[in-house]
Design a protein around this motif. Structure first.
Motif, PDB file in Angstrom:
ATOM      1  N   PHE A  40       1.193   1.896  -1.388  1.00 26.07           N
ATOM      2  CA  PHE A  40       1.626   2.990  -0.301  1.00 26.07           C
ATOM      3  C   PHE A  40       0.715   3.290   0.695  1.00 26.07           C
ATOM      4  N   LEU A  41      -0.439   3.534  -0.021  1.00 31.54           N
ATOM      5  CA  LEU A  41      -1.449   4.049   1.121  1.00 31.54           C
ATOM      6  C   LEU A  41      -1.922   3.160   2.205  1.00 31.54           C
ATOM      7  N   GLY A  42      -2.011   1.835   2.042  1.00 38.11           N
ATOM      8  CA  GLY A  42      -2.000   0.594   2.876  1.00 38.11           C
ATOM      9  C   GLY A  42      -0.928   0.693   4.037  1.00 38.11           C
ATOM     10  N   ILE A  43       0.372   0.963   3.375  1.00 34.74           N
ATOM     11  CA  ILE A  43       1.424   0.740   4.341  1.00 34.74           C
ATOM     12  C   ILE A  43       1.489   2.218   5.156  1.00 34.74           C
ATOM     13  N   LEU A  44       1.086   3.318   4.744  1.00 34.22           N
ATOM     14  CA  LEU A  44       0.825   4.387   5.642  1.00 34.22           C
ATOM     15  C   LEU A  44      -0.293   4.088   6.581  1.00 34.22           C
ATOM     16  N   ILE A  45      -1.369   3.711   6.257  1.00 31.50           N
ATOM     17  CA  ILE A  45      -2.597   3.369   7.184  1.00 31.50           C
ATOM     18  C   ILE A  45      -2.064   2.354   8.417  1.00 31.50           C
ATOM     19  N   VAL A  46      -1.548   1.509   7.910  1.00 31.20           N
ATOM     20  CA  VAL A  46      -0.939   0.421   8.940  1.00 31.20           C
ATOM     21  C   VAL A  46      -0.145   1.138   9.970  1.00 31.20           C
ATOM     22  N   ARG A  47       0.869   2.104   9.315  1.00 27.20           N
ATOM     23  CA  ARG A  47       1.831   2.721  10.141  1.00 27.20           C
ATOM     24  C   ARG A  47       1.171   3.553  11.370  1.00 27.20           C
ATOM     25  N   CYS A  48       0.258   4.200  10.490  1.00 30.43           N
ATOM     26  CA  CYS A  48      -0.496   5.234  11.545  1.00 30.43           C
ATOM     27  C   CYS A  48      -1.259   4.501  12.561  1.00 30.43           C
ATOM     28  N   PHE A  49      -1.979   3.499  12.273  1.00 31.34           N
ATOM     29  CA  PHE A  49      -2.713   2.829  13.272  1.00 31.34           C
ATOM     30  C   PHE A  49      -1.528   2.357  14.582  1.00 31.34           C
ATOM     31  N   ARG A  50      -0.417   1.795  13.797  1.00 22.75           N
ATOM     32  CA  ARG A  50       0.564   1.253  14.956  1.00 22.75           C
ATOM     33  C   ARG A  50       0.938   2.182  15.766  1.00 22.75           C
ATOM     34  N   ILE A  51       1.193   3.731  15.152  1.00 20.48           N
ATOM     35  CA  ILE A  51       1.608   4.612  16.203  1.00 20.48           C
ATOM     36  C   ILE A  51       0.413   5.164  17.075  1.00 20.48           C
ATOM     37  N   LEU A  52      -0.879   5.126  16.810  1.00 22.73           N
ATOM     38  CA  LEU A  52      -2.081   5.516  17.452  1.00 22.73           C
ATOM     39  C   LEU A  52      -2.178   4.515  18.690  1.00 22.73           C
TER      40      LEU A  52
END
Length: 81
Positions: A40-52
């Motif tokens: 779950f943490l990995g999915i959130l990190i990937v999503r945050c970097f895509r938004i950034l």
């Protein structure tokens, strides 16, 4: 060494860590829960970097007033009733 036999250290596993008898049910449940949290943490990190990297791609192009289908902006009380 006592009597020629090596004394097992509690910090060093003996190689049968993957067998069912070495881990209790509570340890297995905790291990699975921690793995799910890391996923779950990995999915959130990937999503945050895509938004950034591309913040405007995730924004909708239409505004909130486009979906009213002919209603005026001041007629919310009639539309909700």
């Amino acid at each position: 060494m006592e009597g020629g036999h090596p004394v097992p250290s509690p910090l060093v596993p003996l190689g049968n860590v993957s067998s069912d008898s070495s881990m209790s049910l509570e340890q297995k449940t905790t291990f699975v829960f921690v793995i799910l949290l890391f996923i779950f943490l990995g999915i959130l990190i990937v999503r945050c970097f895509r938004i950034l990297l591309d913040p405007y791609r995730s924004m909708p192009t239409s505004t909130w007033a486009d979906g009213l289908e002919g209603l005026e902006k001041g007629q919310f009380d009639h539309a909700l009733a």
